[in-house]
Structure formats: C-alpha cells, structure tokens
Design an enzyme around this catalytic site. Structure first.
Site, PDB file in Angstrom:
ATOM      1  N   LYS A   1       0.846  -1.203   0.000  1.00  0.00           N
ATOM      2  CA  LYS A   1       0.000   0.000   0.000  1.00  0.00           C
ATOM      3  C   LYS A   1       0.880   1.252   0.000  1.00  0.00           C
ATOM      4  O   LYS A   1       2.073   1.188   0.349  1.00  0.00           O
ATOM      5  CB  LYS A   1      -0.910  -0.026   1.226  1.00  0.00           C
ATOM      6  CG  LYS A   1      -0.146  -0.009   2.557  1.00  0.00           C
ATOM      7  CD  LYS A   1      -1.065  -0.301   3.731  1.00  0.00           C
ATOM      8  CE  LYS A   1      -0.264  -0.322   5.028  1.00  0.00           C
ATOM      9  NZ  LYS A   1      -1.076  -0.777   6.162  1.00  0.00           N
TER      10      LYS A   1
ATOM     11  N   ARG B   1     -10.830  -0.182  14.620  1.00  0.00           N
ATOM     12  CA  ARG B   1     -10.720   0.605  13.401  1.00  0.00           C
ATOM     13  C   ARG B   1     -11.687  -0.023  12.406  1.00  0.00           C
ATOM     14  O   ARG B   1     -12.884  -0.016  12.653  1.00  0.00           O
ATOM     15  CB  ARG B   1      -9.241   0.586  12.947  1.00  0.00           C
ATOM     16  CG  ARG B   1      -8.759   1.855  12.346  1.00  0.00           C
ATOM     17  CD  ARG B   1      -7.251   1.874  12.149  1.00  0.00           C
ATOM     18  NE  ARG B   1      -6.763   0.822  11.261  1.00  0.00           N
ATOM     19  CZ  ARG B   1      -5.491   0.691  10.873  1.00  0.00           C
ATOM     20  NH1 ARG B   1      -4.576   1.538  11.308  1.00  0.00           N
ATOM     21  NH2 ARG B   1      -5.118  -0.278  10.075  1.00  0.00           N
TER      22      ARG B   1
ATOM     23  N   TYR C   1      14.872  30.202   6.748  1.00  0.00           N
ATOM     24  CA  TYR C   1      13.756  31.014   7.237  1.00  0.00           C
ATOM     25  C   TYR C   1      13.720  31.109   8.761  1.00  0.00           C
ATOM     26  O   TYR C   1      13.890  30.111   9.456  1.00  0.00           O
ATOM     27  CB  TYR C   1      12.431  30.414   6.776  1.00  0.00           C
ATOM     28  CG  TYR C   1      12.230  30.448   5.274  1.00  0.00           C
ATOM     29  CD1 TYR C   1      12.403  31.623   4.551  1.00  0.00           C
ATOM     30  CD2 TYR C   1      11.852  29.297   4.601  1.00  0.00           C
ATOM     31  CE1 TYR C   1      12.207  31.639   3.183  1.00  0.00           C
ATOM     32  CE2 TYR C   1      11.636  29.304   3.227  1.00  0.00           C
ATOM     33  CZ  TYR C   1      11.817  30.484   2.518  1.00  0.00           C
ATOM     34  OH  TYR C   1      11.621  30.512   1.175  1.00  0.00           O
TER      35      TYR C   1
ATOM     36  N   MET D   1      10.665  24.255   1.745  1.00  0.00           N
ATOM     37  CA  MET D   1       9.914  23.396   0.821  1.00  0.00           C
ATOM     38  C   MET D   1      10.837  22.575  -0.075  1.00  0.00           C
ATOM     39  O   MET D   1      10.579  21.407  -0.339  1.00  0.00           O
ATOM     40  CB  MET D   1       8.979  24.250  -0.041  1.00  0.00           C
ATOM     41  CG  MET D   1       8.021  23.411  -0.874  1.00  0.00           C
ATOM     42  SD  MET D   1       6.915  24.389  -1.905  1.00  0.00           S
ATOM     43  CE  MET D   1       5.891  25.186  -0.678  1.00  0.00           C
TER      44      MET D   1
HETATM   45  C1  LIG Z   1      -0.332  -1.872   6.711  1.00  0.00           C
HETATM   46  C2  LIG Z   1      -0.992  -3.145   7.069  1.00  0.00           C
HETATM   47  C3  LIG Z   1      -0.240  -4.314   7.276  1.00  0.00           C
HETATM   48  C4  LIG Z   1       1.272  -4.332   7.295  1.00  0.00           C
HETATM   49  O1  LIG Z   1       1.716  -3.793   8.514  1.00  0.00           O
HETATM   50  P1  LIG Z   1       3.273  -3.765   8.862  1.00  0.00           P
HETATM   51  O2  LIG Z   1       3.328  -3.399  10.289  1.00  0.00           O
HETATM   52  O3  LIG Z   1       3.868  -2.730   7.974  1.00  0.00           O
HETATM   53  O4  LIG Z   1       3.782  -5.126   8.564  1.00  0.00           O
HETATM   54  C5  LIG Z   1      -0.919  -5.481   7.501  1.00  0.00           C
HETATM   55  N1  LIG Z   1      -2.271  -5.504   7.533  1.00  0.00           N
HETATM   56  C6  LIG Z   1      -3.006  -4.405   7.359  1.00  0.00           C
HETATM   57  C7  LIG Z   1      -4.492  -4.477   7.447  1.00  0.00           C
HETATM   58  C8  LIG Z   1      -2.403  -3.187   7.143  1.00  0.00           C
HETATM   59  O5  LIG Z   1      -3.152  -2.089   6.979  1.00  0.00           O
END
Ligand SMILES: *Cc1c(COP(=O)(O)O)cnc(C)c1O
Length: 395
Positions: free
Chosen positions: A38, A136, A270, A318
C-alpha cells in the site's frame, strides 16, 4: 540523466527486498506471505516491490485501496491480490473482474460486492474482516453472526465465495501487551463460529510485521508483512533491522547544490533559527518538505556528508535545507546521504524517526513523487510466469 547528476534519488535495493521476504518466510515457515505494498510500497514503488516480493515467494500481495490493487493488475500482476479499504461506491465491479480478493467488514459492503458480482456474471472473492479489538475497520463481534449469515446466503446464491477471515492487531509491536492475547482469542472464536456456519476460508490471518517476527501462534495460514519487508524494524524495542535479519531497502541521497564560506553570526534559512557560531562553511542540500523531508527535521535531522554526520541547520524549507560543515570543506556535486542501511556510516530511517518524533514507517512512506526512484538489484529471470505478465511493470 546520470545518477550523480540527480538532485535527489531514492535508491531501492530489490535484492535486499527479496532477501527480506525470504527471511520473513523463514520466520513463518508454515504460512504463506502477503507482501503489503500500500501507499506506493511504503514509498518504495508498489509495482517493482510487488514483483520482487513475488520473485522471492510471496504468494499474496496486499494493498489498502482498490485503486492500488487495480494498478498492480494493470502492471501485469496476476497472483493472489487483496485490498481492504473500501468506501461505498466501490470500484467493486472492476475489482471483481480483476480477480481481486475484496475485504468485507459489514453488510453494506457485502451488498455492494454481491451486486457487482451479479452485474459482472462472476463470483466475487471476499474476505470477511472481524474487529478483534483494534477499533478501526472490521465487523464488530456483536454484528458477526449477521454478517456470517448474509455471507453464507450470498455464497449459496453464487455471488460470493468467502476466501478468507482476517483481522489486524493494535499492539503487536509491544510484545506481551495484554491486547494481543485478547485479540487472538476473539479471532479464534470468530473463525470457529464462521466455520461452524459452513464458511470454508482458504486463509485465516491476523499477523503484521511485528507479529510475524515475535508471535508464531499468530501466523495461521498467512502473514501480512509491510515494514519488515522494506528492511525496517517495526519498533526499536524489537531490535535493529540487522538484529532481525533484515536489510533496509531505501537509500535517500541528494547532491549538494552550493557550498560557501560565511562569517560568524550569519543567520541560516527562514526565521534564522540557526546562526553560525563562527566563520564556517555552509552546504545546501536541495531537498525539502515537498520531497517528503519532515519539516520537524529542522535543527534535528541527521545527514552524512564527507564521511561525517551533520545536523540540519535551521529550518527545512519546501525545496532545500542547509548543513553547517564547520571546519570541513565540500564541493557542489558531493553526495549527502539522508538515510540508508547504515553500513556506510549514514543515518537510517529509524534515526530520522527518532530525530523528528515519528516512526520509520512515516519517514519512508512520505518521500514524495518528486524524488526519482532508482532501482538496483532487479533480476527479471526470477519472474514466475503464473504470477506476472510484463505488460508495463517496468515502465
Ligand atoms: C499496513 C498493514 C499491514 C502491514 O503492517 P506492517 O506493520 O507494515 O507489517 C498489515 N495488515 C493491514 C491491514 C495493514 O493495513
């Protein structure tokens, strides 16, 4: 463009990624491995990392968004692929037609995916998610019976097939946290209830990277590894990457754009939050928060220049920040390494996380599209023809 002429680059070591996948598979020898790519492979490039992970034996690839999974299919990935973060409206039909396993956390999603399957004239592969305590996504345990009954009915109608039951940990990076065993107990109950109702999942899974590394009883049929695959420890309490048999995959480096002598008392960047303590040499590193360098690295982030660790002087802007080289000299064109595996003496993503009050996950994931990824260690001969068709994955 030659590599040395690049303003900034994120070198991605695919040989290291493959070695990490093999190391993680060895930690969970009786389970399959899902490579989680992801967020553009945690900033490393989803397509190339998914392909390398498949080469190293990842039977599954996972993404959060359906759009991320569809992009992998468009790039030629043909193996088992799952995504889990859905909102009403889909794209369910595209995912069903692309043979993606779709996570379902509630009745609304089951109804939408079933409708898409009917419209496509296919059976959707779905994986039911139970919220075992993360709070969640996932079906609340109190709603599980209704979801299972509806899923069974949809299976009987031929619109879906439940391929998996799964969940996600809240505190797997804190070994011994009481929520871990509590979540496992809820998960086992949810699985056995579903199985008693006639659900026959191919895979049951709950382990992320920290659980894969520390908790064999959580491995079930499949482990979902993200951060560890990129060679980063999920948490310093679990040890360094080397302690865990992992090697960081990303090296972020930049080319000095300017080096100049300035007198003492000279304000830098800055807000003049840094003032030179005496006559000195300032080097300009041409990367900033638009490239994903945390602005909270102002006055704090570590950089290797000329074999020594330096600290960002003043604010990260930036597009650029400044480093005070003290009595040392350097030339425009010299390399500044922000983070990497650490074996050339450079800082690591964990060092940046500590300096900026975040986690290494965020340090690598926030590196933006403005930073070219340079892939090394690729080996096309390793492709498994059943899992990959090269229709653009290299483009
Ligand atoms: C991101 C994610 C993982 C992987 O988690 P890591 O700690 O990076 O291994 C596994 N399952 C779900 C649902 C996730 O959102």
């Amino acid at each position: 463009m030659s590599e040395t002429a690049m303003r900034v680059r994120a070198q991605i070591d695919l040989a290291a990624l493959r070695a990490n996948v093999r190391a993680l598979r060895a930690r969970a020898p009786r389970s399959q491995l899902m490579a989680v790519v992801k967020a553009n492979g945690y900033g490393h490039g989803a397509i190339r990392c998914a392909r390398a992970a498949r080469q190293a034996g990842a039977g599954w690839v996972g993404t959060a968004l359906p759009q991320e999974a569809l992009a992998l299919r468009a790039a030629g990935d043909r193996g088992r692929l799952m995504c889990w973060l859905w909102t009403p409206g889909g794209p369910w039909r595209e995912a069903v037609e692309a043979d993606i396993d779709c996570s379902v956390s509630g009745l609304w999603a089951l109804e939408e995916v079933s409708a898409a399957a009917r419209a496509a004239g296919r059976t959707a592969r779905i994986q039911l998610k139970i919220d075992t305590g993360l709070g969640r996504n996932g079906c609340a345990p109190g709603d599980w019976e209704r979801l299972i009954a509806a899923a069974r009915a949809a299976e009987d109608a031929g619109t879906v097939r439940v391929t998996g039951i799964w969940s996600h940990f809240a505190c797997a990076d804190e070994p011994g946290h009481p929520s871990i065993q509590a979540q496992l107990a809820v998960f086992r109950d949810a699985v056995s209830y579903a199985e008693r109702q006639g659900i026959r999942p191919e895979v049951r899974h709950i382990a992320n990277s920290p659980a894969t590394l520390t908790l064999p009883e959580s491995h079930f049929d499949l482990v979902r590894t993200g951060i560890a695959m990129y060679g980063i420890s999920p948490d310093p309490v679990l040890g360094s990457p080397a302690d865990l048999g992992l090697r960081p995959v990303m090296t972020l480096s930049a080319t000095l754009a300017s080096v100049k002598r300035v007198p003492g008392g000279h304000g830098v960047s800055y807000g003049h939050r840094y003032v030179t303590p005496g006559e000195t040499t300032l080097a300009l590193v041409p990367v900033g928060y638009a490239d994903g360098i945390p602005r909270s690295g102002s006055g704090a982030g570590p950089v290797l220049i000329g074999g020594k660790w330096r600290t960002v002087a003043g604010r990260v802007a930036m597009d650029q920040f400044v480093v005070d080289l003290g009595g040392d000299s350097a030339e425009p064109g010299d390399e500044a390494v922000l983070f990497g595996p650490g074996d050339r003496g450079e800082p690591t993503a964990e060092d940046w996380a500590r300096a900026t009050g975040t986690i290494a996950y965020e340090v690598v994931t926030r590196i933006s599209d403005r930073v070219p990824r340079v892939y090394v260690g690729e080996d096309e001969h390793l492709d498994d023809e059943h899992q990959y068709t090269d229709t653009g994955g290299r483009r």
